[in-house]
Enzyme design. Structure first.
Site, short mmCIF file in Angstrom:
data_model
loop_
_atom_site.label_atom_id
_atom_site.label_comp_id
_atom_site.label_asym_id
_atom_site.label_seq_id
_atom_site.Cartn_x
_atom_site.Cartn_y
_atom_site.Cartn_z
N HIS A 306 0.84 -1.19 0.00
CA HIS A 306 0.00 0.00 0.00
C HIS A 306 0.88 1.24 0.00
O HIS A 306 1.92 1.25 0.64
CB HIS A 306 -0.92 0.01 1.23
N ASP A 363 -7.91 -5.43 -0.23
CA ASP A 363 -8.38 -6.29 -1.30
C ASP A 363 -8.00 -7.76 -1.13
O ASP A 363 -8.44 -8.60 -1.90
CB ASP A 363 -7.83 -5.80 -2.65
N1 CMC Z 1 4.14 -7.53 -4.83
C1 CMC Z 1 5.47 -7.49 -5.01
N2 CMC Z 1 6.24 -6.41 -4.86
C2 CMC Z 1 5.61 -5.28 -4.50
C3 CMC Z 1 4.22 -5.23 -4.31
C4 CMC Z 1 3.48 -6.41 -4.49
N3 CMC Z 1 2.16 -6.42 -4.31
N4 CMC Z 1 3.87 -3.98 -3.97
C5 CMC Z 1 4.99 -3.27 -3.96
N5 CMC Z 1 6.05 -4.04 -4.29
C6 CMC Z 1 7.47 -3.65 -4.31
C7 CMC Z 1 7.80 -2.83 -5.56
O1 CMC Z 1 8.22 -3.67 -6.60
C8 CMC Z 1 8.87 -1.90 -5.05
O2 CMC Z 1 10.07 -2.64 -4.96
P1 CMC Z 1 11.50 -1.90 -5.25
O3 CMC Z 1 11.62 -0.83 -4.23
O4 CMC Z 1 12.50 -2.99 -5.14
O5 CMC Z 1 11.38 -1.36 -6.65
C9 CMC Z 1 8.44 -1.60 -3.62
O6 CMC Z 1 7.67 -2.74 -3.20
C10 CMC Z 1 7.58 -0.35 -3.50
O7 CMC Z 1 6.47 -0.51 -4.35
P2 CMC Z 1 5.82 0.64 -5.24
O8 CMC Z 1 5.18 0.04 -6.42
O9 CMC Z 1 6.82 1.73 -5.45
O10 CMC Z 1 4.71 1.17 -4.23
P3 CMC Z 1 3.52 2.12 -4.59
O11 CMC Z 1 3.22 2.87 -3.35
O12 CMC Z 1 3.79 2.90 -5.82
O13 CMC Z 1 2.33 1.10 -4.96
C11 CMC Z 1 0.58 -0.44 -4.70
C12 CMC Z 1 1.37 0.70 -4.05
C13 CMC Z 1 -0.63 -0.75 -3.84
C14 CMC Z 1 0.08 0.02 -6.11
C15 CMC Z 1 1.49 -1.69 -4.84
O14 CMC Z 1 1.88 -2.12 -3.55
C16 CMC Z 1 0.83 -2.81 -5.62
O15 CMC Z 1 0.93 -2.84 -6.85
N6 CMC Z 1 0.15 -3.78 -4.93
C17 CMC Z 1 -0.56 -4.81 -5.62
C18 CMC Z 1 -1.89 -4.27 -6.14
C19 CMC Z 1 -2.87 -4.07 -5.00
O16 CMC Z 1 -3.06 -4.93 -4.14
N7 CMC Z 1 -3.55 -2.90 -5.03
C20 CMC Z 1 -4.57 -2.55 -4.04
C21 CMC Z 1 -4.13 -1.42 -3.16
S1 CMC Z 1 -5.15 -1.17 -1.71
C22 CMC Z 1 -6.69 -0.71 -2.27
C23 CMC Z 1 -6.77 0.33 -3.31
O17 CMC Z 1 -6.04 1.31 -3.32
O18 CMC Z 1 -7.62 0.19 -4.16
#
Ligand code: CMC
Length: 428
Positions: A306, A363
Site C-alpha cells: 500500500h 483487497d
Molecule cells: N508484490 C510485489 N512487490 C511489490 C508489491 C506487491 N504487491 N507492492 C509493492 N512491491 C514492491 C515494488 O516492486 C517496489 O520494490 P522496489 O523498491 O525494489 O522497486 C516496492 O515494493 C515499493 O512498491 P511501489 O510500487 O513503489 O509502491 P507504490 O506505493 O507505488 O504502490 C501499490 C502501491 C498498492 C500500487 C502496490 O503495492 C501494488 O501494486 N500492490 C498490488 C496491487 C494491490 O493490491 N492494489 C490494491 C491497493 S489497496 C486498495 C486500493 O487502493 O484500491
C-alpha cells in the site's frame, strides 16, 4: 518547533510556511515557491504531495490508523451501518435518529432509475465489464437528474447524495443482471440499503431472494470499510474533476474509471484470479513468491502493499476476521481462503516483503467474502465502487464548498527542444 522551513537556492534564502494538521502532521506550504524562486516541485505519483486540506478521513500509515471524521474504523465497523457511516462522511457528524430516518427515506424514495434508462442497458454488448457499464450509466443518470446540487445547502445536498447512492446501487445490480442475460429486478422499498441490493442482484421472477441477515451484515461491513480512504487515486480523480465545477455525476463516473485499474480497486479481482490460477496449476507457493520477487513478467503479489500503510492495513485485519466468521456461520469451506492464508504466511516471513513493508491490504480477503455471498468476480470492483461512493460524494462536496482553485499540476518538460516542421517529402 519552527513555523517555517528555510530553502537556500542560488545564493538566496527563502522562508516557507509550515502547515500543521489536527494530528500534528506537517507540510511545507509551497504556494508561493514558483513566484518567489522560479522553481516547482517534482513528485512522481504524488507520493509526497499534499493536494488539499481535508476534514474527512485521517490515516496514519505507520501506525495503521484509519478514522472517518475522527471515529476509528474499528469502532464504526462493529457499531455503525454503511448508511449511517455514509451520512457521517458526507455531512461531518453522525446522524440523529430523525436525520438517519430522513436519509433512509430518501434512499428508498430514489431507488428506481428512470424507465428510459432501462433501454441504455440494452446497448451494451454481452459480457461488457460491469465497471464500464457503471461509469457510463452514472453519467447517463446525470442526464435524468436536476443539475442543481447545492453543495453548500445540507438539506438539498442530502437529497442529491441519497439520490446518487440509491441509483448507483440499482444501476450496479442491473448491470450484473444484464451481464448474465437476466431481467432487471425492481428494488423493494421494504428492504434497507444492503438487503435491497442483494434482492436486486439475486431475486428471480416468482422466487424472491430473502437476504440472510448474516450475509447482509457482512456485506454492509465490507461497504463501510471501503467508504473512504482520503486522497487515493479514484478520490483524487473525483476531486480533480469536481474542481473544474463538473457536476457530481460526471465527477463520480470518472472516479469509477480510476477505481477500475488493477493497482487500485481492480486488485480485488486480481487477487481471486491469482489464487485461482495457483490452485488450478498446483504451483508451489514458495515458487510463486520467488517469481514475484524476481518480478517475472511484472508479476506482483496482488492484495499486498500500500502506498500509505507501512505496518498493516487496519481494514484488512477487520476483513479477515469478518471473512472467517462469515464462512464459519455459512458452513463454507473455500480452498482459496486456505491458499490465501498460507501465501500470506510465506510472504510475511520473507525479507523481500519485510524490507519493503508489504502487508495484506483491503483487497486481499474481501474477494473471499464476496464469493461466499455469491457475488461473481467481475462484480467485485463494482462493490468497491458502491462502498467508496459516499467518500467520493463527501470529497466532491468538500471541493465545491471550499474556495479552492481548479486542480492543475505543473510538469518538467523532457521532450524535444524547439525544432522546425519538416515537409513530408523530406522525412527519412
Ligand atoms: N508484490 C510485489 N512487490 C511489490 C508489491 C506487491 N504487491 N507492492 C509493492 N512491491 C514492491 C515494488 O516492486 C517496489 O520494490 P522496489 O523498491 O525494489 O522497486 C516496492 O515494493 C515499493 O512498491 P511501489 O510500487 O513503489 O509502491 P507504490 O506505493 O507505488 O504502490 C501499490 C502501491 C498498492 C500500487 C502496490 O503495492 C501494488 O501494486 N500492490 C498490488 C496491487 C494491490 O493490491 N492494489 C490494491 C491497493 S489497496 C486498495 C486500493 O487502493 O484500491
Amino acid at each position: 518547533m519552527s513555523n517555517t522551513a528555510t530553502l537556500v537556492y542560488d545564493g538566496k534564502q527563502y522562508e516557507l510556511p509550515i502547515v500543521v494538521g489536527t494530528e500534528h502532521e506537517k507540510a511545507i506550504d509551497i504556494t508561493s515557491l514558483r513566484a518567489d524562486t522560479g522553481l516547482i516541485t517534482l513528485d512522481s505519483g504524488y507520493a509526497n504531495t499534499g493536494a488539499c486540506r481535508s476534514a474527512i478521513t485521517y490515516i496514519d500509515g505507520e501506525r495503521g490508523i484509519l478514522r472517518y471524521r475522527g471515529y476509528p474504523i474499528e469502532e464504526l465497523a462493529v457499531k455503525a451501518t454503511f448508511v449511517e457511516t455514509s451520512y457521517l462522511l458526507i455531512f461531518g457528524e453522525l446522524p440523529t435518529a430523525s436525520q438517519l430516518a430522513d436519509f433512509r427515506a430518501l434512499l428508498a424514495e430514489h431507488e428506481l432509475i428512470h424507465e428510459d434508462m432501462r433501454h441504455h442497458f440494452d446497448g451494451f454488448p454481452p459480457n461488457s465489464p460491469p465497471m464500464a457499464i457503471l461509469s457510463a450509466m452514472i453519467n447517463a443518470a446525470g442526464c435524468f437528474e436536476p443539475v442543481f446540487m447545492a453543495p453548500d445547502d445540507d438539506e438539498h445536498f442530502m437529497e442529491s447524495a441519497a439520490r446518487l447512492m440509491s441509483k448507483v446501487r440499482t444501476i450496479a445490480a442491473a448491470s450484473y443482471r444484464k451481464s448474465i442475460g437476466k431481467p432487471m429486478n425492481y428494488p423493494r422499498p421494504d428492504l434497507r440499503y444492503t438487503a435491497n441490493f442483494l434482492h436486486m442482484m439475486f431475486s428471480r421472477p416468482h422466487r424472491l431472494y430473502e437476504p440472510d441477515p448474516v450475509v447482509v451484515e457482512a456485506l454492509d461491513r465490507l461497504l463501510l470499510l471501503h467508504a473512504d480512504h482520503e486522497q487515493n487515486c479514484s478520490t483524487s480523480t473525483v476531486r480533480m474533476v469536481g474542481s473544474s465545477h463538473a457536476n457530481l455525476y460526471a465527477s463520480v463516473a470518472a472516479g469509477v474509471c480510476a477505481l477500475w485499474g488493477p493497482l487500485h480497486g481492480g486488485a480485488n479481482v486480481a487477487v481471486i484470479e491469482m489464487l485461482t490460477k495457483l490452485l488450478e496449476s498446483g504451483e508451489k507457493l514458495e515458487t510463486f513468491i520467488e517469481r514475484v520477487k524476481r518480478r517475472d513478467a511484472g508479476v506482483r503479489l496482488m492484495g499486498f502493499g500500500h502506498r500509505v500503510y507501512k505496518n498493516f492495513d487496519p481494514r484488512a485485519k477487520i476483513i479477515k476476521a469478518s471473512c472467517d466468521a462469515l464462512l464459519e456461520r455459512l458452513g463454507i469451506h473455500d480452498p482459496l481462503l486456505d491458499l490465501a492464508v498460507r501465501l500470506e504466511e510465506i510472504a510475511l516471513s520473507d525479507d523481500y516483503f519485510i524490507e519493503r513493508k508489504l502487508y495484506p491490504n483491503v483487497d486481499y480477503y474481501s474477494g473471499i467474502i464476496m464469493r461466499a455471498i455469491g457475488i461473481p468476480t467481475n462484480m467485485f470492483t463494482v462493490m468497491f465502487a458502491i462502498g467508496r461512493l459516499p467518500g467520493w460524494i463527501a470529497h466532491w462536496r468538500e471541493v465545491r464548498i471550499s474556495d479552492s482553485r481548479i486542480d492543475r499540476p505543473r510538469q518538467i518538460y523532457v521532450g524535444p527542444a524547439e525544432r522546425s516542421y519538416v515537409p513530408l517529402e523530406e522525412r527519412g
